[in-house]
Design a protein around this motif. Structure first.
Motif, mmCIF file in Angstrom:
data_model
loop_
_atom_site.group_PDB
_atom_site.id
_atom_site.type_symbol
_atom_site.label_atom_id
_atom_site.label_comp_id
_atom_site.label_asym_id
_atom_site.label_seq_id
_atom_site.Cartn_x
_atom_site.Cartn_y
_atom_site.Cartn_z
ATOM 1 N N PRO A 114 37.760 -7.676 2.089
ATOM 2 C CA PRO A 114 37.015 -7.751 3.353
ATOM 3 C C PRO A 114 35.954 -8.851 3.318
ATOM 4 C CG PRO A 114 36.332 -5.833 2.097
ATOM 5 C CD PRO A 114 37.507 -6.427 1.386
ATOM 6 N N PRO A 115 35.734 -9.536 4.433
ATOM 7 C CA PRO A 115 34.745 -10.625 4.455
ATOM 8 C C PRO A 115 33.301 -10.140 4.381
ATOM 9 C CG PRO A 115 35.708 -10.325 6.626
ATOM 10 C CD PRO A 115 36.452 -9.420 5.693
ATOM 11 N N SER A 116 33.104 -8.831 4.300
ATOM 12 C CA SER A 116 31.746 -8.296 4.203
ATOM 13 C C SER A 116 31.247 -8.232 2.766
ATOM 14 C CB SER A 116 31.695 -6.900 4.823
ATOM 15 O OG SER A 116 32.556 -6.020 4.124
ATOM 16 N N SER A 117 32.058 -8.661 1.810
ATOM 17 C CA SER A 117 31.673 -8.603 0.400
ATOM 18 C C SER A 117 32.106 -9.890 -0.301
ATOM 19 C CB SER A 117 32.342 -7.393 -0.255
ATOM 20 O OG SER A 117 32.005 -7.327 -1.611
ATOM 21 N N ARG A 118 31.132 -10.704 -0.689
ATOM 22 C CA ARG A 118 31.438 -11.990 -1.326
ATOM 23 C C ARG A 118 30.418 -12.325 -2.401
ATOM 24 N NH1 ARG A 118 35.716 -11.522 0.583
ATOM 25 N NH2 ARG A 118 36.771 -12.813 2.092
ATOM 26 N N GLN A 151 26.760 -7.940 0.058
ATOM 27 C CA GLN A 151 27.613 -6.955 0.715
ATOM 28 C C GLN A 151 26.925 -6.541 2.001
ATOM 29 O OE1 GLN A 151 28.113 -3.918 -2.259
ATOM 30 N NE2 GLN A 151 29.865 -4.956 -3.164
ATOM 31 N N THR A 152 27.683 -6.538 3.085
ATOM 32 C CA THR A 152 27.100 -6.260 4.399
ATOM 33 C C THR A 152 27.847 -5.129 5.092
ATOM 34 O OG1 THR A 152 28.537 -7.842 5.514
ATOM 35 C CG2 THR A 152 26.436 -8.672 4.700
ATOM 36 N N THR A 193 29.555 -10.633 8.501
ATOM 37 C CA THR A 193 30.216 -11.099 7.283
ATOM 38 C C THR A 193 29.152 -11.488 6.261
ATOM 39 O OG1 THR A 193 30.281 -13.403 7.982
ATOM 40 C CG2 THR A 193 32.162 -12.011 8.609
#
Length: 83
Positions: free
Chosen positions: A22-26, A71-72, A77
């Motif tokens: 998921p783009p919410s965790s990078r 992380q959001t 994102t």
């Protein structure tokens, strides 16, 4: 060069985004930076209500890189929070 002097090598890439899913965790790797930038970004990121976790690490003192983990919530994102 004396024993206490260390030559730091230059990083290959200036900015790298790591992580899949998921783009919410990078994880963002920023070259030629250290604890100063990492702690400042962590502090600013954690004040955003959409950010559930923000942390940083410097893998090794002789490597010129700082890794910032974000992380959001699903509404934003991780890249958007960092911007």
């Amino acid at each position: 060069m004396s024993v206490n002097e260390v030559k730091r090598k230059q990083a290959v890439e200036a900015f790298v985004v790591k992580g899949t899913g998921p783009p919410s965790s990078r994880t963002f790797a920023v070259a030629d930076e250290d604890h100063t930038l990492g702690n400042a970004l962590r502090h600013v990121l954690i004040q955003n209500e959409a950010v559930s976790f923000a942390g940083y690490s410097v893998p090794h003192p002789s490597e010129p890189i700082v890794q910032i983990r974000v992380q959001t919530a699903a509404s934003m994102t991780a890249a958007g929070a960092l911007k």
